[in-house]
Design a protein around this motif. Structure first.
Motif, PDB file in Angstrom:
ATOM      1  N   ILE A   1     -29.759 -22.848 -13.481  1.00  0.00           N
ATOM      2  CA  ILE A   1     -28.475 -22.954 -12.767  1.00  0.00           C
ATOM      3  C   ILE A   1     -27.463 -22.163 -13.571  1.00  0.00           C
ATOM      4  O   ILE A   1     -27.253 -22.429 -14.762  1.00  0.00           O
ATOM      5  N   HIS A   2     -26.874 -21.196 -12.901  1.00  0.00           N
ATOM      6  CA  HIS A   2     -25.927 -20.310 -13.571  1.00  0.00           C
ATOM      7  C   HIS A   2     -24.551 -20.525 -12.928  1.00  0.00           C
ATOM      8  O   HIS A   2     -24.343 -20.219 -11.758  1.00  0.00           O
ATOM      9  N   SER A   3     -23.637 -21.062 -13.692  1.00  0.00           N
ATOM     10  CA  SER A   3     -22.327 -21.425 -13.137  1.00  0.00           C
ATOM     11  C   SER A   3     -21.238 -20.547 -13.736  1.00  0.00           C
ATOM     12  O   SER A   3     -21.293 -20.196 -14.911  1.00  0.00           O
ATOM     13  N   GLU A   4     -20.262 -20.201 -12.913  1.00  0.00           N
ATOM     14  CA  GLU A   4     -19.194 -19.316 -13.410  1.00  0.00           C
ATOM     15  C   GLU A   4     -17.818 -19.882 -13.112  1.00  0.00           C
ATOM     16  O   GLU A   4     -17.603 -20.551 -12.103  1.00  0.00           O
ATOM     17  N   LEU A   5     -16.894 -19.539 -13.998  1.00  0.00           N
ATOM     18  CA  LEU A   5     -15.468 -19.771 -13.746  1.00  0.00           C
ATOM     19  C   LEU A   5     -14.782 -18.426 -13.929  1.00  0.00           C
ATOM     20  O   LEU A   5     -14.787 -17.870 -15.034  1.00  0.00           O
ATOM     21  N   GLU A   6     -14.233 -17.891 -12.843  1.00  0.00           N
ATOM     22  CA  GLU A   6     -13.644 -16.546 -12.887  1.00  0.00           C
ATOM     23  C   GLU A   6     -12.120 -16.677 -12.783  1.00  0.00           C
ATOM     24  O   GLU A   6     -11.584 -17.139 -11.772  1.00  0.00           O
ATOM     25  N   GLY A   7     -11.426 -16.286 -13.837  1.00  0.00           N
ATOM     26  CA  GLY A   7      -9.960 -16.424 -13.841  1.00  0.00           C
ATOM     27  C   GLY A   7      -9.250 -15.235 -13.243  1.00  0.00           C
ATOM     28  O   GLY A   7      -8.085 -15.336 -12.826  1.00  0.00           O
ATOM     29  N   ASP A   8      -9.923 -14.103 -13.164  1.00  0.00           N
ATOM     30  CA  ASP A   8      -9.253 -12.857 -12.785  1.00  0.00           C
ATOM     31  C   ASP A   8      -9.521 -12.543 -11.323  1.00  0.00           C
ATOM     32  O   ASP A   8     -10.497 -11.875 -10.999  1.00  0.00           O
ATOM     33  N   VAL A   9      -8.658 -13.013 -10.429  1.00  0.00           N
ATOM     34  CA  VAL A   9      -8.907 -12.867  -8.986  1.00  0.00           C
ATOM     35  C   VAL A   9      -7.746 -12.152  -8.295  1.00  0.00           C
ATOM     36  O   VAL A   9      -6.670 -12.004  -8.862  1.00  0.00           O
ATOM     37  N   SER A  10      -7.992 -11.742  -7.074  1.00  0.00           N
ATOM     38  CA  SER A  10      -6.987 -11.027  -6.288  1.00  0.00           C
ATOM     39  C   SER A  10      -6.884 -11.653  -4.907  1.00  0.00           C
ATOM     40  O   SER A  10      -7.778 -12.378  -4.490  1.00  0.00           O
ATOM     41  N   ASN A  11      -5.813 -11.316  -4.192  1.00  0.00           N
ATOM     42  CA  ASN A  11      -5.738 -11.704  -2.787  1.00  0.00           C
ATOM     43  C   ASN A  11      -6.468 -10.687  -1.923  1.00  0.00           C
ATOM     44  O   ASN A  11      -6.723  -9.558  -2.328  1.00  0.00           O
ATOM     45  N   PHE A  12      -6.782 -11.111  -0.712  1.00  0.00           N
ATOM     46  CA  PHE A  12      -7.470 -10.255   0.252  1.00  0.00           C
ATOM     47  C   PHE A  12      -6.459  -9.317   0.915  1.00  0.00           C
ATOM     48  O   PHE A  12      -5.335  -9.715   1.199  1.00  0.00           O
ATOM     49  N   VAL A  13      -6.854  -8.080   1.128  1.00  0.00           N
ATOM     50  CA  VAL A  13      -5.972  -7.148   1.830  1.00  0.00           C
ATOM     51  C   VAL A  13      -6.724  -6.456   2.955  1.00  0.00           C
ATOM     52  O   VAL A  13      -7.930  -6.239   2.873  1.00  0.00           O
ATOM     53  N   ASP A  14      -5.992  -6.169   4.022  1.00  0.00           N
ATOM     54  CA  ASP A  14      -6.550  -5.416   5.135  1.00  0.00           C
ATOM     55  C   ASP A  14      -5.446  -4.538   5.703  1.00  0.00           C
ATOM     56  O   ASP A  14      -4.586  -4.996   6.445  1.00  0.00           O
ATOM     57  N   PRO A  15      -5.467  -3.255   5.333  1.00  0.00           N
ATOM     58  CA  PRO A  15      -4.358  -2.382   5.742  1.00  0.00           C
ATOM     59  C   PRO A  15      -4.296  -2.154   7.247  1.00  0.00           C
ATOM     60  O   PRO A  15      -3.289  -1.670   7.754  1.00  0.00           O
ATOM     61  N   ASP A  16      -5.337  -2.541   7.979  1.00  0.00           N
ATOM     62  CA  ASP A  16      -5.376  -2.203   9.401  1.00  0.00           C
ATOM     63  C   ASP A  16      -4.869  -3.314  10.316  1.00  0.00           C
ATOM     64  O   ASP A  16      -4.753  -3.114  11.522  1.00  0.00           O
ATOM     65  N   ASP A  17      -4.614  -4.487   9.805  1.00  0.00           N
ATOM     66  CA  ASP A  17      -4.215  -5.604  10.657  1.00  0.00           C
ATOM     67  C   ASP A  17      -2.824  -6.099  10.250  1.00  0.00           C
ATOM     68  O   ASP A  17      -2.630  -6.560   9.128  1.00  0.00           O
ATOM     69  N   PRO A  18      -1.838  -5.996  11.191  1.00  0.00           N
ATOM     70  CA  PRO A  18      -0.473  -6.386  10.829  1.00  0.00           C
ATOM     71  C   PRO A  18      -0.356  -7.875  10.509  1.00  0.00           C
ATOM     72  O   PRO A  18       0.626  -8.309   9.941  1.00  0.00           O
ATOM     73  N   ARG A  19      -1.367  -8.656  10.889  1.00  0.00           N
ATOM     74  CA  ARG A  19      -1.280 -10.093  10.649  1.00  0.00           C
ATOM     75  C   ARG A  19      -1.839 -10.496   9.286  1.00  0.00           C
ATOM     76  O   ARG A  19      -1.809 -11.643   8.887  1.00  0.00           O
ATOM     77  N   VAL A  20      -2.375  -9.496   8.572  1.00  0.00           N
ATOM     78  CA  VAL A  20      -2.943  -9.750   7.247  1.00  0.00           C
ATOM     79  C   VAL A  20      -2.187  -8.873   6.255  1.00  0.00           C
ATOM     80  O   VAL A  20      -1.748  -7.783   6.605  1.00  0.00           O
ATOM     81  N   ALA A  21      -2.023  -9.335   5.044  1.00  0.00           N
ATOM     82  CA  ALA A  21      -1.320  -8.544   4.033  1.00  0.00           C
ATOM     83  C   ALA A  21      -2.038  -7.222   3.802  1.00  0.00           C
ATOM     84  O   ALA A  21      -3.261  -7.137   3.925  1.00  0.00           O
ATOM     85  N   SER A  22      -1.269  -6.190   3.505  1.00  0.00           N
ATOM     86  CA  SER A  22      -1.898  -4.892   3.292  1.00  0.00           C
ATOM     87  C   SER A  22      -1.749  -4.427   1.853  1.00  0.00           C
ATOM     88  O   SER A  22      -2.203  -3.353   1.498  1.00  0.00           O
ATOM     89  N   GLY A  23      -1.109  -5.200   1.018  1.00  0.00           N
ATOM     90  CA  GLY A  23      -0.957  -4.758  -0.352  1.00  0.00           C
ATOM     91  C   GLY A  23      -0.660  -5.930  -1.265  1.00  0.00           C
ATOM     92  O   GLY A  23      -0.785  -7.079  -0.854  1.00  0.00           O
ATOM     93  N   HIS A  24      -0.269  -5.617  -2.471  1.00  0.00           N
ATOM     94  CA  HIS A  24       0.092  -6.668  -3.426  1.00  0.00           C
ATOM     95  C   HIS A  24      -1.067  -7.647  -3.657  1.00  0.00           C
ATOM     96  O   HIS A  24      -0.858  -8.852  -3.713  1.00  0.00           O
ATOM     97  N   ALA A  25      -2.269  -7.135  -3.774  1.00  0.00           N
ATOM     98  CA  ALA A  25      -3.417  -8.015  -3.920  1.00  0.00           C
ATOM     99  C   ALA A  25      -3.408  -8.727  -5.275  1.00  0.00           C
ATOM    100  O   ALA A  25      -3.747  -9.887  -5.383  1.00  0.00           O
ATOM    101  N   LYS A  26      -2.994  -8.037  -6.276  1.00  0.00           N
ATOM    102  CA  LYS A  26      -3.165  -8.530  -7.650  1.00  0.00           C
ATOM    103  C   LYS A  26      -1.824  -9.023  -8.170  1.00  0.00           C
ATOM    104  O   LYS A  26      -0.967  -8.249  -8.555  1.00  0.00           O
ATOM    105  N   ARG A  27      -1.621 -10.312  -8.161  1.00  0.00           N
ATOM    106  CA  ARG A  27      -0.311 -10.844  -8.554  1.00  0.00           C
ATOM    107  C   ARG A  27      -0.408 -11.877  -9.653  1.00  0.00           C
ATOM    108  O   ARG A  27       0.573 -12.541  -9.962  1.00  0.00           O
ATOM    109  N   LEU A  28      -1.599 -12.050 -10.203  1.00  0.00           N
ATOM    110  CA  LEU A  28      -1.817 -13.124 -11.150  1.00  0.00           C
ATOM    111  C   LEU A  28      -2.358 -12.509 -12.438  1.00  0.00           C
ATOM    112  O   LEU A  28      -3.330 -11.782 -12.412  1.00  0.00           O
TER     113      LEU A  28
END
Lengths: 760, 760
Positions: A162-189
């Motif tokens: 069993i290999h378990s991970e804790l990943e601290g370095d994450v980003s938000n999801f981006v989709d430049p093609d859909d106005p209802r989803v964020a298109s930038g600013h993925a990495k804010r943490l």
């Protein structure tokens, strides 16, 4: 099956949708239903963990920025990922996309509050195993997200790792093609280095702009003492490997504790480790027991029982369950348009709260409802500042979309221009007061909010030829922006102003001291109150004599009609295929507007007008917004158009389960979920909350054998059971209460059922 | 002094303003009036050289991007800088901000077409010198920008050094705080390495996205053979130093040739060096001679002579001169809102061309006017595509702001929503035809443009209750956006449609072959033409019975009135201090809207309505746009409100010279410059071009002794001279012509003055 949601689909599109459908949360913490072990390479996944209101500020870019356009936008952040757990059988890594899946079931257990995946798998090399993944986000210990993985070797397995991970370095999801989803600013943490202490791995991070911090302490357990253990930390990522012999079934537990600085202040990491200590050896089953108890209480009050349609029964429970999972239960949080199920709309709170989700909580869980109102009240200073930023001289303008009060809308014609948000908030305050009779709230938060919003209406509108008129605003229908005298806005403003006047009169008589204090705090003059009353009285509510309908706005009926019949199916939703100017030019509605006003405030017009308006607007509405069907269902019920009512209702109750809008992957349509509940309680049961009392005009859809639910009203719990042609009212909790059935008042005494005939 | 503009100011603000006021150009090339030697450290300067239409495409960012919002924007680029020349007296570098400026004059010579700076300077160490900087951008050789620096040592100078630079690596100016100035995308040009060949330094560069190239070859000369010379190239920068003895006056010449790939195709650098060869030894005086000849011709036709106010005389010439310097004279270019004088509005072409600048050229330099029309015609395919992008099915929608046809407006309520641009372009075509009688143009470009714009009106408007109505557009007044039946838009559309019908009828009778060809090309049906005619006839032109005015739009008069009297001065312009929504909510106009329509198309309404409208709208107009004063001046003239006419006129004619809008630094207000000319010719002289003829209703402002100017009409040049109470018309060129004076027709024969009484 109506207590569970199940899926065994593994194609890309369903996987994404299921990440939202199977999300788990408790109003504080939300974890998307991602696979612990990951996906096959190239597959898209929106891997996410969120804390309600935990956000950063990001710049809003404009090609042309005018005065009062907000500079920044709040944005809910994806935080450290504790979901990942891989299972190895000797040198083969378990994946649902390799080898042979002999059996796969995925379940969301809404009665007990957890989800599981049960897999029977044969590896490419022919080894066989049963694996179960269970997970739970605790309603009782809101910081806790616990996972349990059991691996039961069937054939040929020598070692299980069993290999378990804790990943601290994450980003938000981006989709430049859909106005209802964020298109930038993925990495804010900014993630700090993970470290090990007191038997936990700890990951901390800080937001770029708001300087909020968050942390996760993760502790793992195995049920077998006999195993190898290895751990390794690289930067913001911790990895642990447990290796067992492949002879017997093993159970692995991962207990993750999340805390953020908005609620837990300083020294988060210490606190998160401390809590792990307090939780001692509690594992999945321990949390599950409490969870089931909590949910039992919830369902006892809140459940809706339908006899005759399992799919709808399931859909309704699914919607109520997810509302509970997403609604904030502390003073820092509200309920986002997508709840805690995804990143769509950046985790913002809209009018969806007040008009679509609040009613469910109000009538079933009033303490949660009150928290939503208090949260809005906490934004009042920001709303005052926003009014000034626009150029108003007094009053408060609540932001169209926000987390902590800053206007986060970047497109004002369908954002800031929706001044009706002020009336919506006032409406929810009034509803709460009518249901709860909470006098303390009435004198304090309610008085303050209704006074400040009334002041703004005086700033926005003006008297003209004996009418009070409100120009240049946008109503709920975003296909018709920046208009004069939007019926919805005007009638909501009228209600707001009327009640502010009532509060004033009441306080003057009953609590002059509080009134003086309030007037002083607000630097308000008595003349202002006279103006509110006059504006309310003279509020212009557009009406067309010829069609006998309330006009959506001053000029709506003079526009050309969009030809919905010849518009190809693939051109819907229209907003994704036509320039807004083109849409504004036509009689075409994205959603209920005047029809919604008629639902919320039926007493400001008459039944005929309501009926004609319904028929008129129904023909020009695309329902491109998920906020539309439920309102049309409710009003069809009111008008006795039962077939339509049922049809619209069916579309609301399974909108996300069946991914009818095609974007459930970005998060659930929470307002629609509240709308499903409303479709039953306001629609089929005809509930209306009035100043005097609660009113019902119930009927049972002919597709059903029975319908049963409870509502809370003034410390009472009232049970309604509808069967063909009749309804039975029973007072379940409380001493006695009077309610209205079909315009006649009836008294309910504890435990004594009262039976009435229903409308046809 | 009325032939020159002078300044000796050296403070930061005036320096920036003067960079625009003293810019030199020829419609192809523009060079801002920067100091050759630079400024003191920390001073702001917008150092710029531009080629009309030479641009890159930059991304437009949106916080929320909806369908049909343009992805990119065209942007005029600052190109390689050849202006820099430093003068050294021994070890001291000349600067107007050090030592002692004993005398400093700066002049723009509008009769001869050059500028100069004459300096008498004492260095910090007490050395004394006279320096003159002259520069010229040639109207005859449009590629040439030539500079001449003479240094005349007076005291203590041992050596004079001239240090000249060619800098290929330049950026555009950015100001994140002003919405009227670009805030990003400064660096859009990739500069190649400078090199030396055939006695020239050559700098080439290419744009990032459009892949256009540009080059400059620079050649230097001294009048003294006896000097040291050193040259040095580093990357994109060339430096040359000439060192002379300090005994006598020296003259240094720098001849720069600019070429771009839009006009000169491939191998630019070779061609630019070749042209240097062809220009042989031509220096400043040689170009000046041609330049003066060119300008002599220009002024002979175009000058306006005022007796009685030197300031206004100067202002008027200044404006006409700058129009000439900025207007494109080749098929690739038009005239930008800021001409070639600065970077404001990104070098875009707006309706300013057709409505404010075109008339001057039409009546004085018809070949330039025609080029402007042909340039618009060249954008027709883009306009067709734009209509489709919005969601229209046919016709053409011209972009609100553009260079080569792409919509470059990032804020549609005050951009794309201004559909009147189509009517404005049609109007200018019609005006041109009426003045020129150019039948070939009528059958070809004019027919095509008017047909395609008419088709779009049918797409935008609709029939309702017997009226043709146009919803959801924005008129010229940007403080009132997205309205129904904007009077201006509707009347311009009516005119457009009427003329399209006329063209059709005319061609059907006179040139059916061309008609068939055109209808085939456009895939147009005959029924469409019937619809155009019907729409024109039934066009709804809003009129208020009570006020006897044309309403700006359906609901303008129902809005509250902005209190202009109590608005503090520092809150103007309102757009920089209030959210647009707040402005939209009031009767408050940024600029002439209905009043402008009454000027352009007086025959669609009556004199009383015109007068009442003028008085009404004047009271609610802030003139925050520089396009406003001139129209109010013209209409005040028409209405006999002579004092007002003169007052508004005074504000137009010196708007830039006196920096009345505070932003002349970003470029000159070209439309206002055209408006100044209109204030005289359409205002005081009452010119109106009608289908039958030209009409005059002239009067002389009482402040003036006389007023004299020429206009071109049908191959004739007509001179008007106004003195108190009378006007003399003289046919200067042409055989004979009939015109109207105060509604009566008169005939003019060559050289025979006809005297008439003027209105009071």
């Amino acid at each position: 099956m109506s207590w569970t949601i199940e899926s065994s689909k593994l194609n890309q599109s369903d996987l994404l949708t299921n990440e939202s459908l199977f999300f788990l949360g408790n109003g504080y913490l939300g974890v998307r239903g991602n696979f612990e072990e990951g996906y096959s390479e190239g597959d898209k996944s929106i891997r996410g963990t969120y804390i309600n209101a935990f956000h950063d500020k990001v710049d809003i870019e404009y090609g042309e920025k005018l005065h009062g356009f907000p500079d920044t936008q709040e944005k809910l952040l994806n935080i450290m990922d504790a979901q990942s757990v891989q299972v190895w059988l000797d040198d083969e890594r378990f994946s649902l996309f390799e080898g042979e899946v002999l059996d796969f079931q995925r379940k969301l257990r809404m009665d007990q509050g957890y989800s599981e995946r049960i897999v029977h798998w044969r590896s490419p090399k022919g080894k066989e195993v049963n694996i179960t993944f269970k997970r739970l986000v605790s309603f009782v210990n809101r910081e806790v997200f616990v996972q349990e993985i059991t691996v039961d070797p069937v054939k040929g397995v020598e070692r299980i790792a069993i290999h378990s991970e804790l990943e601290g370095d994450v980003s938000n999801f981006v989709d430049p093609d859909d106005p209802r989803v964020a298109s930038g600013h993925a990495k804010r943490l900014a993630a700090g280095a993970v470290y090990e202490t007191d038997g936990c791995h700890v990951a901390g991070a800080e937001t770029h702009e708001t300087k909020m911090s968050v942390c996760c302490s993760s502790k793992t357990f195995s049920d077998k003492e006999n195993h190898d253990y290895e751990s390794n930390i690289e930067g913001a990522k911790a990895q642990e490997t447990y290796t067992f012999s492949g002879e017997e079934k093993i159970t692995f537990t991962k207990r993750n504790v999340y805390m953020d600085s908005m609620r837990y202040g300083q020294n988060l990491e210490k606190k998160a480790v401390q809590l792990q200590g307090e939780l001692a050896d509690d594992r999945f089953e321990d949390f599950l027991e409490e969870q089931a108890r909590y949910l039992n209480d919830f369902w006892k009050t809140s459940d809706i029982l339908i006899d005759g349609d399992d799919d709808l029964q399931q859909g309704i429970r699914f919607n109520m369950y997810h509302l509970l999972q997403s609604v904030g239960k502390d003073p820092k949080s509200n309920i986002a348009a997508k709840g805690l199920s995804g990143e769509g709309y950046e985790g913002h709170y809209f009018w969806d709260t007040e008009i679509y989700m609040f009613p469910f909580f109000l009538m079933t869980n009033p303490e949660i409802a009150k928290n939503l109102l208090l949260h809005r009240h906490s934004l009042l200073d920001s709303a005052r500042q926003r009014a000034k930023d626009i150029g108003h001289t007094r009053g408060a303008l609540f932001p169209w979309r926000t987390i902590t009060g800053g206007e986060s809308s970047a497109f004002f014609p369908a954002g800031t221009a929706q001044y009706h948000i002020n009336g919506d908030i006032a409406y929810s305050y009034i509803q709460y007061y009518m249901v709860s009779g909470d006098e303390d709230f009435f004198r304090n938060e309610m008085a303050e909010v209704l006074f400040e919003t009334s002041r703004l209406w005086l700033e926005v509108g003006h008297f003209h030829n004996g009418q009070f008129r409100i120009d240049s605003v946008t109503g709920p229908d975003e296909y018709t922006c920046i208009v004069n005298n939007n019926y919805y806005t005007n009638v909501m403003a009228k209600n707001n102003l009327l009640w502010a006047g009532k509060i004033y009169d009441h306080l003057k008589k009953e609590d002059p001291e509080r009134l003086t204090e309030l007037m002083n705090d607000l630097e308000a003059e008595e003349e202002e109150i006279e103006m509110w009353k006059e504006a309310a009285e003279k509020m212009f509510l557009p009406y067309n004599e010829e069609l006998k309908i309330n006009e959506q706005d001053d000029t709506f009926l003079q526009k050309g009609k969009w030809d919905l019949d010849t518009t190809p199916k693939d051109k819907y939703p229209l907003l994704l295929n036509y320039h807004p100017l083109l849409l504004y030019r036509y009689q075409v509605c994205k959603q209920a507007d005047t029809v919604l006003a008629h639902f919320l405030l039926e007493d400001f017009t008459d039944q005929d007008t309501i009926e004609h308006s319904y028929n008129y607007y129904e023909a020009v509405t695309t329902h491109d917004s998920s906020l539309s069907f439920c309102v049309f269902s409710i009003m069809a019920s009111k008008l006795g158009q039962k077939e339509k009512a049922y049809d619209y209702f069916s579309k609301t109750s399974r909108l996300d389960i069946d991914n009818l809008h095609g974007n459930t992957k970005d998060g659930l349509h929470m307002a629609n979920m509240g709308g499903t509940w409303m479709g039953i309680v306001y629609g089929f049961a005809g509930l209306r909350v009035k100043e005097s009392n609660v009113h019902f005009s119930p009927y049972l859809p002919e597709q059903w054998g029975s319908l049963e639910f409870n509502i809370r009203y003034r410390n009472c719990l009232i049970n309604l059971k509808l069967t063909e042609g009749k309804v039975v009212y029973t007072l379940v909790e409380g001493d006695a209460v009077r309610i209205f059935h079909m315009d006649s008042e009836i008294s309910l005494d504890p435990g004594v059922p009262v039976e009435k005939r229903t409308s046809l």
